[in-house]
Design a protein around this motif. Sequence first.
Motif, mmCIF file in Angstrom:
data_model
loop_
_atom_site.group_PDB
_atom_site.id
_atom_site.type_symbol
_atom_site.label_atom_id
_atom_site.label_comp_id
_atom_site.label_asym_id
_atom_site.label_seq_id
_atom_site.Cartn_x
_atom_site.Cartn_y
_atom_site.Cartn_z
ATOM 1 N N SER A 26 -10.954 -4.546 -2.971
ATOM 2 C CA SER A 26 -9.668 -5.134 -3.336
ATOM 3 C C SER A 26 -8.613 -4.048 -3.486
ATOM 4 C CB SER A 26 -9.809 -5.915 -4.650
ATOM 5 O OG SER A 26 -8.542 -6.173 -5.193
ATOM 6 N N ALA A 27 -8.992 -2.976 -4.172
ATOM 7 C CA ALA A 27 -8.007 -1.926 -4.468
ATOM 8 C C ALA A 27 -7.579 -1.183 -3.203
ATOM 9 C CB ALA A 27 -8.590 -0.948 -5.486
ATOM 10 N N GLY A 29 -6.575 -0.632 0.346
ATOM 11 C CA GLY A 29 -6.027 -1.492 1.407
ATOM 12 C C GLY A 29 -4.733 -0.895 1.924
ATOM 13 N N LEU A 30 -3.840 -1.761 2.374
ATOM 14 C CA LEU A 30 -2.562 -1.288 2.906
ATOM 15 C C LEU A 30 -1.791 -0.488 1.871
ATOM 16 C CD1 LEU A 30 -1.496 -4.571 4.706
ATOM 17 C CD2 LEU A 30 -2.404 -2.493 5.753
ATOM 18 N N GLY A 31 -2.024 -0.807 0.585
ATOM 19 C CA GLY A 31 -1.335 -0.091 -0.487
ATOM 20 C C GLY A 31 -1.585 1.403 -0.420
ATOM 21 N N ASN A 32 -2.788 1.784 -0.064
ATOM 22 C CA ASN A 32 -3.114 3.207 0.001
ATOM 23 C C ASN A 32 -2.673 3.839 1.308
ATOM 24 O OD1 ASN A 32 -5.170 1.433 -1.279
ATOM 25 N ND2 ASN A 32 -5.747 3.369 -2.209
ATOM 26 N N TYR A 113 1.988 -9.096 3.007
ATOM 27 C CA TYR A 113 0.810 -8.254 3.264
ATOM 28 C C TYR A 113 0.193 -8.619 4.610
ATOM 29 C CZ TYR A 113 -3.088 -5.430 1.409
ATOM 30 O OH TYR A 113 -4.018 -4.456 1.179
ATOM 31 N N PHE A 235 0.143 -2.017 -7.831
ATOM 32 C CA PHE A 235 -0.190 -2.615 -6.538
ATOM 33 C C PHE A 235 -1.481 -2.031 -5.986
ATOM 34 C CE2 PHE A 235 0.049 -3.125 -1.965
ATOM 35 C CZ PHE A 235 0.551 -4.400 -1.811
ATOM 36 N N THR A 236 -1.581 -0.731 -6.025
ATOM 37 C CA THR A 236 -2.703 -0.083 -5.370
ATOM 38 C C THR A 236 -4.018 -0.339 -6.096
ATOM 39 O OG1 THR A 236 -3.402 1.959 -4.315
ATOM 40 C CG2 THR A 236 -2.520 2.179 -6.507
ATOM 41 N N SER A 238 -4.648 -3.130 -7.644
ATOM 42 C CA SER A 238 -4.785 -4.593 -7.716
ATOM 43 C C SER A 238 -4.656 -5.109 -9.144
ATOM 44 C CB SER A 238 -6.138 -5.059 -7.174
ATOM 45 O OG SER A 238 -6.297 -4.675 -5.850
ATOM 46 N N MET A 241 -2.325 -9.213 -11.788
ATOM 47 C CA MET A 241 -2.344 -10.611 -11.331
ATOM 48 C C MET A 241 -3.735 -11.229 -11.428
ATOM 49 S SD MET A 241 -2.655 -10.822 -7.317
ATOM 50 C CE MET A 241 -3.925 -11.997 -7.683
ATOM 51 N N SER A 332 -8.858 -10.972 -2.408
ATOM 52 C CA SER A 332 -8.646 -10.953 -3.855
ATOM 53 C C SER A 332 -7.259 -11.460 -4.226
ATOM 54 C CB SER A 332 -8.879 -9.552 -4.417
ATOM 55 O OG SER A 332 -7.823 -8.688 -4.089
ATOM 56 N N LEU A 333 -6.344 -11.484 -3.272
ATOM 57 C CA LEU A 333 -5.013 -12.024 -3.552
ATOM 58 C C LEU A 333 -5.022 -13.548 -3.538
ATOM 59 C CD1 LEU A 333 -2.974 -9.521 -1.387
ATOM 60 C CD2 LEU A 333 -2.692 -9.853 -3.836
HETATM 61 N N1 TRP Z 1 -4.557 -3.199 -3.890
HETATM 62 C C1 TRP Z 1 -4.394 -3.699 -2.561
HETATM 63 C C2 TRP Z 1 -3.846 -2.591 -1.688
HETATM 64 O O1 TRP Z 1 -3.588 -1.524 -2.156
HETATM 65 C C3 TRP Z 1 -3.521 -4.938 -2.527
HETATM 66 C C4 TRP Z 1 -3.957 -5.939 -3.517
HETATM 67 C C5 TRP Z 1 -5.084 -6.679 -3.484
HETATM 68 C C6 TRP Z 1 -3.295 -6.278 -4.711
HETATM 69 N N2 TRP Z 1 -5.161 -7.455 -4.602
HETATM 70 C C7 TRP Z 1 -4.113 -7.235 -5.373
HETATM 71 C C8 TRP Z 1 -2.113 -5.864 -5.277
HETATM 72 C C9 TRP Z 1 -3.741 -7.726 -6.608
HETATM 73 C C10 TRP Z 1 -1.751 -6.371 -6.514
HETATM 74 C C11 TRP Z 1 -2.561 -7.287 -7.177
HETATM 75 O O2 TRP Z 1 -3.669 -2.770 -0.538
#
Ligand code: TRP
Length: 452
Positions: A26-27, A29-32, A113, A235-236, A238, A241, A332-333
């Motif tokens: 989950s963590a 992903g595109l965020g990184n 996303y 965000f990165t 996760s 939320m 996970s979103l």
């Molecule tokens: N963390 C993911 C990323 O870095 C994106 C993501 C997945 C996310 N689940 C989340 C961001 C929940 C915020 C909350 O790509």
Amino acid sequence: MSGQNPTTSRKTWNNRWTFMLAAAGSAIGLGNIWKFPYIAGQYGGGAFVLVYLLCIALVGIPLLMAETAIGRSTRLSPLNAMRKLTSDAGVFRGWEVIGWMGMVTGFIILTFYSVVAGWALSYAWDLLTGVFNGMSADQIGGEFEALTASAPRQILWHTLFMVITVLITARGVHKGLEKGLQVMMPTLFVLLFAMLGYSILATGEFMRGFHFMFDVDFSKITGEAVAAAMGQAFFTLSLGMCALMAYGAYMPANNSIPRTALNVAFLDTLMAIISGLIVFPIVYAHGLEPSAGPGLLFVSLTSAFANITGGSILGFIFFTLVGIAALSSAISLIEPSLSWVTERFAINRVLATWLIGGAIWLVGLGSVFSFNIWADVKFFDKTIFDLAGYMTDVFLLPLGGALTAIFAGWIIKRSVMSNELAMSVGLFNVWRIAVRIIVPVAVALILYTALK
Ligand code: TRP
């Protein structure tokens, strides 16, 4: 995830690595890989990276532990976890708002996303078919413009990504993805390290990229940059939320939450830093700009792939893995709203996934169009794509995270959290100070400066 009734206590994932894998999936992903270099580039590098790392350590890790512990202590879906814990503590039911906000936030994030994940798939395909062979960095930049200028091309890939996400989510994370992730996450790691080797050895600009990322120019620490760094930290990882709450519900009781949280945060941060160290030297080597925006990853890496022998196939594998990393994050979103819809409306998981996925796809078209036919449609001076990112990063995630921290620190009984976290009293007290005071104060200060 299993499709069991979330109001009953569920089975846990029996392998102790499964939670780690799901949380890291989950963590990471595109965020990184995509967002971190692009935002760090826009806010000038080192100063942003420093604040980002501080946010991970002081805000992110305590909150990662809190979310997981809340989920595991009840073994319920996030919304029902809130309900149970508030009634156990005999307090106001309004805390449920954390669960509601989480669903909305996850929904909004996935709308854009998926569009970006679609870009990754499109690049994988174009590299494989040799579109970029012999192109200069300028021409490759032009190709990114051409992709975003074309609504039909983006819709094709956005649709493909959402369909894959729905098909896998409908089967459940456990059945759908675990086996695949066990192979693909390590492959992504290896590939990133290989690319890092390329950046160090072949670009001739490694040190320049390194200095860009780690030399801190304190004049660049503006309120806006700090807000962006904090948003990126949420965000990165996760956070903010309830995604990790939903996963925590499946975590075996004998797994250590603090240790897992540290591992996830470490791996996630490592991936982001490595991505930056890959991207910026390539950016300099090809005369690109660090502040180029959302196209940064795509244009820079493709410029490198176009120059390496075997680059087409390597690039194809790389962007495919990026798409898969995005997929494990996308699940996970969607999970918080999915578990709520199946509970609330008594429809089956498959239908619910198609309905929610369809709604996300539809709203996601707004992000697609914000690069072309709706480029002039702006709210608060931002296109739909930018607004969705800004709203979730700067407001919804930090707000959701701060409320979760307050809830974990002030509302839930101390014994519930200390049982879950199972740390020495001293460390537990440090954690408690973090969630009671540091997280809420940091978020409040940053939101205040961002809004001023
Ligand atoms: N963390 C993911 C990323 O870095 C994106 C993501 C997945 C996310 N689940 C989340 C961001 C929940 C915020 C909350 O790509």
